[in-house]
Enzyme design. Structure first.
Site, PDB file in Angstrom:
ATOM      1  N   ASP A   2     -18.641  31.200  13.338  1.00  0.00           N
ATOM      2  CA  ASP A   2     -18.601  32.659  13.418  1.00  0.00           C
ATOM      3  C   ASP A   2     -18.641  33.158  14.860  1.00  0.00           C
ATOM      4  OD1 ASP A   2     -18.188  32.988  10.770  1.00  0.00           O
ATOM      5  OD2 ASP A   2     -20.240  33.534  10.274  1.00  0.00           O
ATOM      6  N   THR A   3     -19.256  32.396  15.759  1.00  0.00           N
ATOM      7  CA  THR A   3     -19.205  32.756  17.174  1.00  0.00           C
ATOM      8  C   THR A   3     -17.752  32.741  17.646  1.00  0.00           C
ATOM      9  OG1 THR A   3     -21.450  32.059  17.728  1.00  0.00           O
ATOM     10  CG2 THR A   3     -19.837  31.979  19.504  1.00  0.00           C
ATOM     11  N   ALA A   4     -17.014  31.704  17.283  1.00  0.00           N
ATOM     12  CA  ALA A   4     -15.597  31.612  17.673  1.00  0.00           C
ATOM     13  C   ALA A   4     -14.786  32.733  17.027  1.00  0.00           C
ATOM     14  CB  ALA A   4     -15.030  30.253  17.281  1.00  0.00           C
ATOM     15  N   ARG A   5     -15.073  33.022  15.761  1.00  0.00           N
ATOM     16  CA  ARG A   5     -14.348  34.111  15.079  1.00  0.00           C
ATOM     17  C   ARG A   5     -14.604  35.451  15.752  1.00  0.00           C
ATOM     18  NH1 ARG A   5     -16.192  31.772   9.495  1.00  0.00           N
ATOM     19  NH2 ARG A   5     -14.351  30.604   8.882  1.00  0.00           N
ATOM     20  N   ARG A   7     -15.588  36.033  18.868  1.00  0.00           N
ATOM     21  CA  ARG A   7     -14.935  36.059  20.179  1.00  0.00           C
ATOM     22  C   ARG A   7     -13.444  36.350  20.033  1.00  0.00           C
ATOM     23  NH1 ARG A   7     -17.740  30.922  23.326  1.00  0.00           N
ATOM     24  NH2 ARG A   7     -19.790  31.896  23.528  1.00  0.00           N
ATOM     25  N   HIS A  29     -26.341  30.862   9.234  1.00  0.00           N
ATOM     26  CA  HIS A  29     -24.889  31.006   9.109  1.00  0.00           C
ATOM     27  C   HIS A  29     -24.629  31.592   7.735  1.00  0.00           C
ATOM     28  CE1 HIS A  29     -20.645  30.265   9.626  1.00  0.00           C
ATOM     29  NE2 HIS A  29     -20.617  29.703   8.429  1.00  0.00           N
ATOM     30  N   THR A  80     -13.643  26.454   3.276  1.00  0.00           N
ATOM     31  CA  THR A  80     -13.547  26.642   4.727  1.00  0.00           C
ATOM     32  C   THR A  80     -13.600  25.303   5.450  1.00  0.00           C
ATOM     33  OG1 THR A  80     -15.937  26.897   4.958  1.00  0.00           O
ATOM     34  CG2 THR A  80     -14.647  28.924   4.643  1.00  0.00           C
TER      35      THR A  80
END
Length: 163
Positions: A2-5, A7, A29, A80
């Site tokens: 979710d950090t990557a999403r 960003r 998460h 996922t």
């Protein structure tokens, strides 16, 4: 993941490369995860300064889209696992290559902002020995309250397994 999403969502909104966006989704998460908005920046510039005309509502919308992305992927593809595989691959390449990368990963915290002996995600430096340092990012009082709620979800889940 979710950090990557997040960003990527911020980068898309601002028309930037996501490598220039520094933002962290922390805690559990899932539905109780939070964003450390206090420290979100673009190339060192606080996001609210960089996006001078953006409202807080926009930031919350980007986060809500991030938080619900897994549900959309599951609805479309049934799982996922590709995203999970990519995240695991990043962690597994970081450790043996001793990259000292900052990744948002879960570990058990003896103490973090008053929360004790519970696993949750925060930015951490990963190297050859695994989590080498947990970064105590500055959190607002509201973020600490929300993180405490998030760790409560994890604690309740652990307790239910002990049953």
């Amino acid at each position: 993941m979710d950090t990557a999403r997040l960003r990527q969502s911020i980068a898309d909104h601002c028309g930037l490369d996501p490598r220039n966006v520094h933002a962290y989704v922390i805690g559990e998460h899932g539905d109780s995860e939070i964003v450390n908005w206090t420290n979100v920046d673009i190339a060192g510039i606080p996001i609210k300064e960089f996006c001078g005309n953006c409202e807080d509502v926009l930031f919350e919308k980007l986060f809500e889209e991030t938080r619900s992305a897994a549900y959309r992927v599951i609805e479309k593809e049934g799982s996922t696992y590709y995203g999970i595989g990519l995240a695991v691959s990043k962690v597994l390449s970081t450790i043996p290559n001793d990259q000292h990368s900052v990744l948002t990963v879960s570990s058990v915290h003896r103490e973090f902002e008053g929360m004790q002996d519970v696993p949750f995600s925060v930015p951490s430096i990963l190297g050859r020995s695994g989590v080498e340092r947990i970064l105590h990012v500055g959190l607002s009082e509201e973020e600490i309250r929300e993180l405490s709620k998030s760790t409560g979800v994890i604690t309740d889940a652990i307790e239910s397994l002990k049953g």
